[in-house]
Design an enzyme around this catalytic site. Sequence first.
Site, short mmCIF file in Angstrom:
data_model
loop_
_atom_site.label_atom_id
_atom_site.label_comp_id
_atom_site.label_asym_id
_atom_site.label_seq_id
_atom_site.Cartn_x
_atom_site.Cartn_y
_atom_site.Cartn_z
N ASP A 91 0.81 -1.20 0.00
CA ASP A 91 0.00 0.00 0.00
C ASP A 91 0.85 1.26 0.00
O ASP A 91 0.57 2.23 -0.70
CB ASP A 91 -0.86 -0.03 1.27
CG ASP A 91 -2.21 0.64 1.07
OD1 ASP A 91 -2.48 1.11 -0.04
OD2 ASP A 91 -2.98 0.68 2.04
N GLY A 230 -0.88 15.28 9.88
CA GLY A 230 -0.87 15.53 8.44
C GLY A 230 -0.30 16.90 8.14
O GLY A 230 0.57 17.39 8.86
N SER A 231 -0.82 17.52 7.10
CA SER A 231 -0.24 18.77 6.61
C SER A 231 -0.75 19.98 7.40
O SER A 231 -1.83 19.94 8.00
CB SER A 231 -0.59 18.95 5.14
OG SER A 231 -1.97 19.11 4.99
N GLY A 235 -4.42 20.91 8.95
CA GLY A 235 -4.41 21.17 10.39
C GLY A 235 -5.14 22.46 10.73
O GLY A 235 -5.92 22.51 11.69
N SER A 236 -4.92 23.50 9.92
CA SER A 236 -5.63 24.78 10.15
C SER A 236 -7.13 24.60 10.01
O SER A 236 -7.90 25.13 10.82
CB SER A 236 -5.19 25.82 9.12
OG SER A 236 -3.90 26.23 9.37
N LYS A 237 -7.53 23.84 8.98
CA LYS A 237 -8.97 23.61 8.79
C LYS A 237 -9.57 22.89 10.00
O LYS A 237 -10.70 23.16 10.40
CB LYS A 237 -9.20 22.69 7.57
CG LYS A 237 -9.21 23.39 6.25
CD LYS A 237 -9.68 22.42 5.17
CE LYS A 237 -9.30 22.95 3.81
NZ LYS A 237 -9.49 21.98 2.74
N GLU A 252 -0.55 17.08 14.92
CA GLU A 252 0.87 16.78 14.67
C GLU A 252 1.10 17.05 13.20
O GLU A 252 0.62 16.32 12.34
CB GLU A 252 1.16 15.33 15.04
CG GLU A 252 2.60 15.11 15.42
CD GLU A 252 3.43 14.71 14.23
OE1 GLU A 252 3.88 15.62 13.50
OE2 GLU A 252 3.61 13.50 14.04
N GLU A 385 8.48 22.04 3.78
CA GLU A 385 8.63 20.59 3.88
C GLU A 385 8.50 19.98 2.49
O GLU A 385 7.57 20.29 1.75
CB GLU A 385 7.51 20.07 4.79
CG GLU A 385 7.57 18.60 5.06
CD GLU A 385 6.56 18.19 6.13
OE1 GLU A 385 5.38 18.56 6.02
OE2 GLU A 385 6.97 17.49 7.08
P1 NAP Z 1 -3.11 15.90 4.29
O1 NAP Z 1 -3.85 16.40 3.12
O2 NAP Z 1 -2.96 16.79 5.46
O3 NAP Z 1 -3.83 14.54 4.72
C1 NAP Z 1 -3.80 13.99 6.03
C2 NAP Z 1 -5.16 13.39 6.34
O4 NAP Z 1 -6.14 14.42 6.37
C3 NAP Z 1 -5.63 12.38 5.30
O5 NAP Z 1 -6.34 11.35 5.93
C4 NAP Z 1 -6.55 13.24 4.45
O6 NAP Z 1 -7.47 12.49 3.70
C5 NAP Z 1 -7.21 14.07 5.52
N1 NAP Z 1 -7.87 15.29 5.03
C6 NAP Z 1 -7.61 16.01 3.91
N2 NAP Z 1 -8.47 17.05 3.81
C7 NAP Z 1 -9.29 17.00 4.88
C8 NAP Z 1 -10.38 17.80 5.34
N3 NAP Z 1 -10.82 18.86 4.68
N4 NAP Z 1 -10.99 17.45 6.49
C9 NAP Z 1 -10.58 16.38 7.19
N5 NAP Z 1 -9.57 15.58 6.80
C10 NAP Z 1 -8.92 15.88 5.67
O7 NAP Z 1 -1.70 15.41 3.88
P2 NAP Z 1 -1.32 14.65 2.50
O8 NAP Z 1 -2.09 15.18 1.35
O9 NAP Z 1 -1.40 13.21 2.75
O10 NAP Z 1 0.16 15.10 2.35
C11 NAP Z 1 0.43 16.45 1.99
C12 NAP Z 1 1.62 16.95 2.75
O11 NAP Z 1 1.36 16.88 4.16
C13 NAP Z 1 2.87 16.14 2.56
O12 NAP Z 1 3.54 16.47 1.39
C14 NAP Z 1 3.63 16.51 3.81
O13 NAP Z 1 4.27 17.73 3.65
C15 NAP Z 1 2.55 16.65 4.85
N6 NAP Z 1 2.40 15.45 5.68
C16 NAP Z 1 2.81 15.49 6.97
C17 NAP Z 1 2.69 14.34 7.76
C18 NAP Z 1 3.13 14.32 9.16
O14 NAP Z 1 3.38 13.25 9.70
N7 NAP Z 1 3.20 15.42 9.85
C19 NAP Z 1 2.18 13.18 7.22
C20 NAP Z 1 1.75 13.17 5.89
C21 NAP Z 1 1.87 14.32 5.15
P3 NAP Z 1 -7.14 11.92 2.22
O15 NAP Z 1 -5.69 12.11 1.99
O16 NAP Z 1 -7.56 10.51 2.30
O17 NAP Z 1 -7.96 12.70 1.26
MG MG Z 2 -1.43 2.82 -1.86
#
Ligand code: NAP
Ligand code: MG
Length: 491
Positions: A91, A230-231, A235-237, A252, A385
Site C-alpha cells: 500500500d 498531516g499537513s 491542520g488549520s482547517k 501533529e 517541507e
Molecule cells: P493531508 O492532506 O494533510 O492529509 C492527512 C489526512 O487528512 C488524510 O487522511 C486526508 O485524507 C485528511 N484530510 C484532507 N483534507 C481533509 C479535510 N478537509 N478534512 C478532514 N480531513 C482531511 O496530507 P497529504 O495530502 O497526505 O500530504 C500532503 C503533505 O502533508 C505532505 O507532502 C507533507 O508535507 C505533509 N504530511 C505530513 C505528515 C506528518 O506526519 N506530519 C504526514 C503526511 C503528510 P485523504 O488524503 O484521504 O484525502
Molecule cells: Mg497505496
Amino acid sequence: MRSELYIDGKWTAASDGKTFEVVNPATEEVIHRISAATAKDVDSAVKAARRAFDRDGWPKLTGAQRARYLRAIAAGIRARQAEIARLEVLDNGKPLPEADWDIADAAGCFDFYAGLAEQLDNDPEEAIALADDRFTSKAVREPIGVAGAIIPWNYPLLMASWKVAPALAAGCTVVLKPAEVTSLTALELAAIADEIGLPPGVLNIVPGAGSVAGQAIIDHSQVDKLAFTGSGPVGSKIMAAAARDIKRVSLELGGKSPFVVFDDADIEKAVEWILFGIFWNQGQVCSATSRVLVQDGIYGALLKRLIEEANKIRIGDGLDEGVLLGPLVSKRQYEQVVAAIDAANSAGATVACGGTRPEGFDRGYYLRPTVLTDVPLDSAAWVEEIFGPVVCVRPFKTEEEAVALANDTRFGLAAAVMSRDDTRAERVAKAFRAGIVWINCSQPTFTEAPWGGYKESGIGRELGRWGLNNYLETKQITKYMSEDPWGWYIK
Ligand code: NAP
Ligand code: MG
C-alpha cells in the site's frame, strides 16, 4: 484484504456504493478497491461511538478491563505481523524491514497504553494537598468522549495506533479515518478489534476522502475531540472546525527539521545518521532532518561521503530483499517532490546527487536519494517541507550561526545535533526551538517519550503519558470535611 467500512461492529459498504482504488506504488497497479465513506456513513459511525460512550459503558469499565482489550489487540497484531507488514508495503511502498518494524511498534503501542490504562485505576496524579485542611480534594481524570482521528499515509498502522491506543486506554470511543492512499492496514486493525470482541461502536474505521469523510468527522457536532496528523493547511482547517463548538484538538503537523553537525563529530557516524534522518521511509517522515548544517572544518569531507553513500542506496520494490529505498507513496506525492527539486534547481540550488528517476525503473514512483547544496535561504527548498528523499546541506562557521539557522523556520517538530563535546551538544539541544531533540542520532522514536511540535508543527503531545492526556478531561472533586457550619450566610 478488507474492502468495507467498519461501523458499530459490522462491515458495511458505503451508503452510496462508491469505492476508491488501492494502488501499489511499486508497480502503479490497482490491487484492490475499498468503500469510500460518505457523510452519512460517518454520521452512523459517530452515533455508534456516541452510544458506546454514553450508554454501553466503555468509559465505565475499569482501566484494567480496558487494558485487557488493548493487550488482546497487541497480541492480534503480533500474531499476524508478517501478513500486515506485507500489506503495508503493497500500500505504502516502504521496504519490508521498515514495515515490519512499524507493525511491531504498533503492537508495542497498544501494550504500552494498556499499562497506562491500568494505572488510571490508581491514578498517581489524584491527590491534591490543600492549604485549608477543612477540605479534601482530588483530581480525577475522565475520558473526553468520542474522538475523531484523522491520519496520514506515511506510517499507516502506526499512526492509527498512536491515536487509537491512548484513546481507548483513556476510555474514549473512536472514529478513525485513514488516508485514502493507505487504508488497508487500518481495516486489519478493525478486523483484529472485531476478532478479540471489542464492544461494537468503540472503534469505527471509515476510509474515504479527506474532503468527504474527513470533513464530516471534523464538522460533526457529536465528536468531542479531534486528533490529527498531516499537513499544516489541513491542520488549520481542523482547528477552525474545532473552534465552532470548542472541540478538543491535538495536531501533529510537518516540519523542516535541522541536523547540526559540529566538526569534532565522527564523519562516518554523522553520515549514517544523516542518511537515516532523511532517506528512512523515502523521506516521508514528519520529523525528517531535511536541513543538514555542517561546520566548515568537515563540510567538504562529509558532503563527499554523504553523496557516495546516497548513491549506493539500493532502490526497489519494498518486498525485494536488501532494498533500502522504495517508491514514494503515490503519483501525487512523486510529482510534488519532483516539482520541489525542479524549483530548487531554478532557485539556484545545486543537485549534488539524485534528483531523477533511478535507471532501470519504467514503472513505480521511484526517485533517487537527492542531496541539494547552495540552497538559497529564502527558497522553498530550504523553507518548505518536501516530504521526500531530498536533503539540503549547508556549511556554517559558529555555534551561534548554526543555532540561528536551525531555528529560522516556522516549524519546530524535531532537531538533531552531533558533537563529541557533551556540554556543547546539551547547550545546543536546549537552544533548539523544537519538541523533539536528538543528540548524536536522528529519528529513533520511543512510545514512552513525548512526541509533538513547537510553532506550526502542531499542538499537544502524543505518546508516553502525554499522549494519554490528549484523551482525558480533569475533574476536581472537593469535599467539606468539617462538622462546623461554613457560617457565611447562616451564622
Ligand atoms: P493531508 O492532506 O494533510 O492529509 C492527512 C489526512 O487528512 C488524510 O487522511 C486526508 O485524507 C485528511 N484530510 C484532507 N483534507 C481533509 C479535510 N478537509 N478534512 C478532514 N480531513 C482531511 O496530507 P497529504 O495530502 O497526505 O500530504 C500532503 C503533505 O502533508 C505532505 O507532502 C507533507 O508535507 C505533509 N504530511 C505530513 C505528515 C506528518 O506526519 N506530519 C504526514 C503526511 C503528510 P485523504 O488524503 O484521504 O484525502
Ligand atoms: Mg497505496
